[in-house]
Write a protein that holds these residues in place. Structure first.
Motif, mmCIF file in Angstrom:
data_model
loop_
_atom_site.group_PDB
_atom_site.id
_atom_site.type_symbol
_atom_site.label_atom_id
_atom_site.label_comp_id
_atom_site.label_asym_id
_atom_site.label_seq_id
_atom_site.Cartn_x
_atom_site.Cartn_y
_atom_site.Cartn_z
ATOM 1 N N ASP A 83 -4.061 3.374 -1.549
ATOM 2 C CA ASP A 83 -4.002 4.011 -0.227
ATOM 3 C C ASP A 83 -5.005 3.291 0.669
ATOM 4 O O ASP A 83 -6.185 3.172 0.310
ATOM 5 C CB ASP A 83 -4.348 5.494 -0.356
ATOM 6 C CG ASP A 83 -4.128 6.258 0.945
ATOM 7 O OD1 ASP A 83 -3.370 5.772 1.797
ATOM 8 O OD2 ASP A 83 -4.726 7.334 1.107
ATOM 9 N N THR A 107 0.839 -1.188 0.000
ATOM 10 C CA THR A 107 0.000 0.000 0.000
ATOM 11 C C THR A 107 0.882 1.248 0.000
ATOM 12 O O THR A 107 2.105 1.176 0.174
ATOM 13 C CB THR A 107 -0.913 0.004 1.233
ATOM 14 O OG1 THR A 107 -0.126 -0.239 2.405
ATOM 15 C CG2 THR A 107 -1.983 -1.061 1.113
ATOM 16 N N LYS A 108 0.268 2.389 -0.216
ATOM 17 C CA LYS A 108 0.993 3.655 -0.363
ATOM 18 C C LYS A 108 1.938 3.928 0.796
ATOM 19 O O LYS A 108 3.068 4.394 0.601
ATOM 20 C CB LYS A 108 -0.025 4.796 -0.505
ATOM 21 C CG LYS A 108 0.582 6.166 -0.714
ATOM 22 C CD LYS A 108 -0.527 7.212 -0.865
ATOM 23 C CE LYS A 108 0.060 8.603 -1.082
ATOM 24 N NZ LYS A 108 -1.028 9.615 -1.219
ATOM 25 N N ASP A 109 1.502 3.631 2.008
ATOM 26 C CA ASP A 109 2.327 3.905 3.186
ATOM 27 C C ASP A 109 3.209 2.723 3.578
ATOM 28 O O ASP A 109 3.843 2.748 4.635
ATOM 29 C CB ASP A 109 1.460 4.321 4.371
ATOM 30 C CG ASP A 109 0.426 3.252 4.757
ATOM 31 O OD1 ASP A 109 0.521 2.108 4.257
ATOM 32 O OD2 ASP A 109 -0.483 3.572 5.542
ATOM 33 N N LYS A 110 3.246 1.694 2.740
ATOM 34 C CA LYS A 110 4.038 0.476 2.963
ATOM 35 C C LYS A 110 3.545 -0.333 4.153
ATOM 36 O O LYS A 110 4.216 -1.269 4.604
ATOM 37 C CB LYS A 110 5.537 0.796 3.163
ATOM 38 C CG LYS A 110 6.130 1.792 2.191
ATOM 39 C CD LYS A 110 5.980 1.357 0.754
ATOM 40 C CE LYS A 110 6.598 2.381 -0.201
ATOM 41 N NZ LYS A 110 6.233 2.147 -1.606
ATOM 42 N N GLY A 111 2.368 -0.026 4.646
ATOM 43 C CA GLY A 111 1.870 -0.686 5.845
ATOM 44 C C GLY A 111 1.269 -2.059 5.610
ATOM 45 O O GLY A 111 1.138 -2.844 6.550
ATOM 46 N N ASN A 152 0.013 1.625 12.388
ATOM 47 C CA ASN A 152 0.587 1.236 11.116
ATOM 48 C C ASN A 152 2.087 0.985 11.259
ATOM 49 O O ASN A 152 2.787 1.717 11.965
ATOM 50 C CB ASN A 152 0.332 2.354 10.096
ATOM 51 C CG ASN A 152 0.571 1.898 8.680
ATOM 52 O OD1 ASN A 152 0.247 0.778 8.330
ATOM 53 N ND2 ASN A 152 1.139 2.757 7.858
ATOM 54 N N LEU A 153 2.574 -0.044 10.595
ATOM 55 C CA LEU A 153 3.968 -0.471 10.545
ATOM 56 C C LEU A 153 4.458 -1.141 11.827
ATOM 57 O O LEU A 153 5.487 -1.812 11.807
ATOM 58 C CB LEU A 153 4.907 0.689 10.164
ATOM 59 C CG LEU A 153 4.647 1.329 8.802
ATOM 60 C CD1 LEU A 153 5.541 2.539 8.596
ATOM 61 C CD2 LEU A 153 4.859 0.326 7.679
ATOM 62 N N PRO A 163 -5.757 3.433 4.565
ATOM 63 C CA PRO A 163 -5.633 3.772 5.988
ATOM 64 C C PRO A 163 -6.428 2.792 6.846
ATOM 65 O O PRO A 163 -7.507 2.337 6.456
ATOM 66 C CB PRO A 163 -6.217 5.186 6.061
ATOM 67 C CG PRO A 163 -7.097 5.318 4.856
ATOM 68 C CD PRO A 163 -6.499 4.449 3.794
#
Length: 544
Positions: free
Chosen positions: A403, A94-98, A460-461, A405
Motif C-alpha cells: 500500500d 501497489t494495492k490501488d494499482k497506482g 492517483n491514476l 499512498p
C-alpha cells in the motif's frame, strides 16, 4: 581455434561441470536439505552473501523463486523477457494499482534485468541514517572499503563510450540551462553497447549476480534451489528451526504439491523489499513494535516524453549513462522532496504501456517512437514526515501487497519534476513535450508546457507513477523501537536470522540502489561468516 564471436555461457559451463542445482519444478517427492546457511533470494543481497559465506567454507543453499536463465535465453524480446524474468510478468502494482513496480524474479534477481547504473550511497543519506536511526557505523568512511571491494569485484567503473542520443539530449538540454550533469558508472565488462539490459544481458557483459557471485558460490560447493517459493520460517523459541519452500511448476506460477524443507544453523533473508517482509510476516517473526513491512520506499518515478526532429532511437546503446542530481542538491534532504534525473531506455512495450492516452492519440504517439526521447525523475522519499513511504501486508494466499499512498507533499515534487524535465527537453530542441499524465497533451513550447503542467490535477491514476527501486520494510536500527533488524543485519528477537537486502534501508537511498545493497551485504555477510567460523571472511575477487 576458438571462435571469437561465440559468447561463453558460464551457466551452461557450470551445469556441465556438475554444479548442484535443483529445479524444484522437477521434484517427484518432498525433499529435506541441510546446510550451514540458507540464503533466501539470489539478487544483490543474496548473491553477495552466498559468495562470501561459501568462500568462508560454509555449506550454503540459495533459494530462488524464479528460474535459472542465462545468455542463451536472452533474445532481446520484451514479450519473452518480462514474463520470464520479472515479478508478476513486469506488472506488479501497489494495492490501488497506482504505481507499477519492476522487480526481478529469476536467478540474479533484479541485477539480471537492471540498467547497470552504479552509485554509492549519497553521503547525505548516510548522515541522516546516523542521526535518526543510530547507524553511526554506516558513515561514508566506514563503508568506503566495502564499496571499493564490490566495485572491483563487479567491474564498476566509468563508461567511456559516447552517450547515445537519448542520454546526450539530457546532457545538452541541461547544459543550456546551467543544470549540472555527470556520467553514470556501470557494472559491465566487455559491454557491446546494445541497450537491452532490461531483458537480460545476451553477451554476459553485465556483471550481475547471475554471472559473478552465484557462479562463484556454486563453483565453491553451494547448492541452488530454483522455482521454489520460500513460504514460512518455522521458529522454535528464539531460533529458526527450518524453512518450508513450495515447489512451483515449470511456468513458476502454480504449486506442484511438492515441498522442500531446509534446515540450517543460520538463515539469511534476501528476497528483496516487499518479498522479505512478507516472508517474515507469514512466519510470524517477532515484531513487538509493529515495524515489519512499514516504511517501504519506492523512489516514486515520473516520466516526460519529448519528440525531436532527429531520430533518437532510445532503445540503442547503453541505457543510462548521464544523470543530474541538481534537483536533489538544491533541496535540503528533509525539505521539499528532491529528485534525480536520468534518461531511461525506450522499448516499444515498455513505452506503450507507460505512456498515457489511448486509441488514435496513443497510436500517433507510438508512430513517433524512433524520434521520442524520455526523461525520468526519481523522487527521494523517506526523509520527511509527509513522505513516509508505504507498507507491506499479506493478501490472498499470503502474497505480499504494498500500500503506497501518495501525499500532497510528494505530488508537489511530481509537479516540479515534470516542469524540470520539460524545460530541459525544450532546451535540447524538442518539437513537443508530453508529460506522462492522463490529462496532459503534447505541448509545443516551454511557455505552454509550464502553464499546462502547473494546471494539471495531481492525483492517483491520473499521473503515471512507476518504480524499479524498492527499499525498506525491514528497517535497520539497533534501537528495537526504530528497526526490526540491528546494524549487524541480525533480526531482533531471532538468534539465527539475518536480513541482507535493500529492505534494510531506513529510507530510500536517493540513487539507484544496487551498489548500496552490494556494499552493505558484503559488510554484513563478512561479519556473519566470521561469527559462524571464527575466522576472518575471505575477500571475493573479480574473475578473469
Amino acid at each position: 581455434m576458438s571462435n571469437p564471436h561465440v559468447i561463453p555461457d558460464p551457466i551452461q559451463a557450470g551445469l556441465a561441470a556438475g554444479w548442484k542445482v535443483i529445479d524444484a519444478s522437477a521434484l517427484a517427492e518432498d525433499r529435506v536439505i541441510e546446510a550451514d546457511v540458507v540464503v533466501v533470494g539470489s539478487g544483490a543481497g543474496g548473491g553477495v552473501s552466498a559468495e562470501i559465506l561459501t568462500l568462508a567454507g560454509l555449506r550454503v543453499v540459495i533459494v530462488e523463486e524464479g528460474a535459472l536463465k542465462s545468455s542463451r535465453h536472452f533474445k532481446m524480446r520484451e514479450a519473452e523477457a518480462y514474463p520470464a524474468l520479472y515479478q508478476e510478468a513486469g506488472a506488479r502494482k501497489t494495492k490501488d494499482k497506482g504505481i507499477n513496480i519492476l522487480q526481478g524474479r529469476t536467478v540474479g534477481g533484479s541485477t539480471t534485468v537492471n540498467w547497470t547504473s552504479s552509485f554509492r550511497t549519497p553521503p547525505g543519506t548516510l548522515e541522516y541514517w546516523g542521526l535518526h536511526f543510530g547507524l553511526k557505523e554506516y558513515s561514508e568512511a566506514a563503508l568506503a572499503p566495502w564499496f571499493e571491494m564490490m566495485e572491483q569485484r563487479l567491474s564498476v567503473g566509468a563508461w567511456n563510450a559516447p552517450p547515445n542520443e537519448n542520454n546526450d539530449l539530457l546532457r545538452r538540454g541541461a547544459g543550456k540551462l546551467g543544470v549540472g550533469v555527470a556520467a553514470i558508472r556501470r557494472n559491465v565488462k566487455g559491454c557491446w553497447n546494445l541497450g537491452y539490459c532490461g531483458m537480460g544481458c545476451p553477451t554476459n557483459a553485465k556483471q550481475s549476480m547471475l554471472v559473478t557471485t552465484i557462479p562463484a558460490a556454486l563453483a565453491g560447493g553451494a547448492t541452488l534451489l530454483t522455482r521454489a517459493r520460500a513460504e514460512r520460517l518455522s521458529f522454535k523459541g528464539e531460533h529458526v528451526d527450518h524453512l518450508v519452500c513450495t515447489a512451483l511448476d515449470g511456468a513458476g506460477l502454480a504449486p506442484t504439491g511438492r515441498r522442500v524443507t531446509l534446515r540450517a544453523k543460520h538463515f539469511v533473508v534476501a528476497g528483496g523489499a516487499i518479498n522479505s517482509p512478507a516472508l517474515l510476516m507469514r512466519s510470524m517473526a517477532p515484531d513487538p513494535h509493529a515495524l515489519l513491512g512499514k516504511r517501504t520506499f519506492l523512489h516514486p518515478t515520473v516520466m516526460s516524453a519529448g519528440t525531436f526532429a532527429q531520430r533518437v532511437d532510445g532503445y540503442a546503446g547503453a541505457p543510462q549513462t548521464i544523470y543530474s542530481d541538481h534537483f536533489l542538491h538544491s533541496q535540503a534532504i528533509d525539505g521539499a522532496i528532491g529528485y534525480k534525473l536520468e534518461a531511461p531506455p525506450l522499448h516499444p512495450l515498455l513505452l506503450s504501456t507507460t505512456m498515457g492516452g489511448f486509441g488514435d492519440e496513443h497510436a500517433a504517439m507510438m508512430r513517433q517512437f524512433s524520434h521520442t526521447h524520455a526523461l525520468l525523475a526519481l523522487l527521494r522519499d523517506g526523509f520527511h514526515a509527509d513522505a513516509p513511504g508505504g507498507s507491506v501486508a499479506l493478501g490472498a494466499g499470503g502474497a505480499p501487497v504494498l500500500d503506497y499512498p501518495i501525499s500532497d507533499f510528494v505530488w508537489d515534487g511530481v509537479r516540479r519534476a515534470l516542469l524540470s524535465m520539460a524545460e530541459i527537453q525544450f532546451a535540447a530542441g524538442a518539437k513537443s513535450v508530453y508529460p506522462v499524465h492522463e490529462m496532459a497533451r503534447g505541448y509545443a513550447t516551454w511557455a505552454e508546457a509550464a502553464k499546462g503542467i502547473a494546471a494539471l490535477p495531481y492525483r492517483n491514476l491520473l499521473t503515471r507513477v512507476v518504480s524499479a527501486h524498492v527499499m525498506g520494510g525491514c528497517g535497520m536500527a539497533d534501537d528495537v523501537r526504530l528497526g526490526v533488524v540491528g546494524a549487524d543485519g541480525r533480526y531482533h528477537g531471532a538468534a539465527n536470522l539475518s536480513v541482507h537486502d535493500g529492505s534494510l534501508f531506513p529510507t530510500s537511498v536517493g540513487a539507484n540502489p544496487q551498489l548500496s545493497i552490494y556494499a552493505v551485504a558484503a559488510r554484513l555477510a563478512s561479519a556473519l561468516a566470521q561469527s559462524l567460523t571464527g575466522r576472518p571472511a575471505p575477500r571475493p575477487r573479480a574473475q578473469g
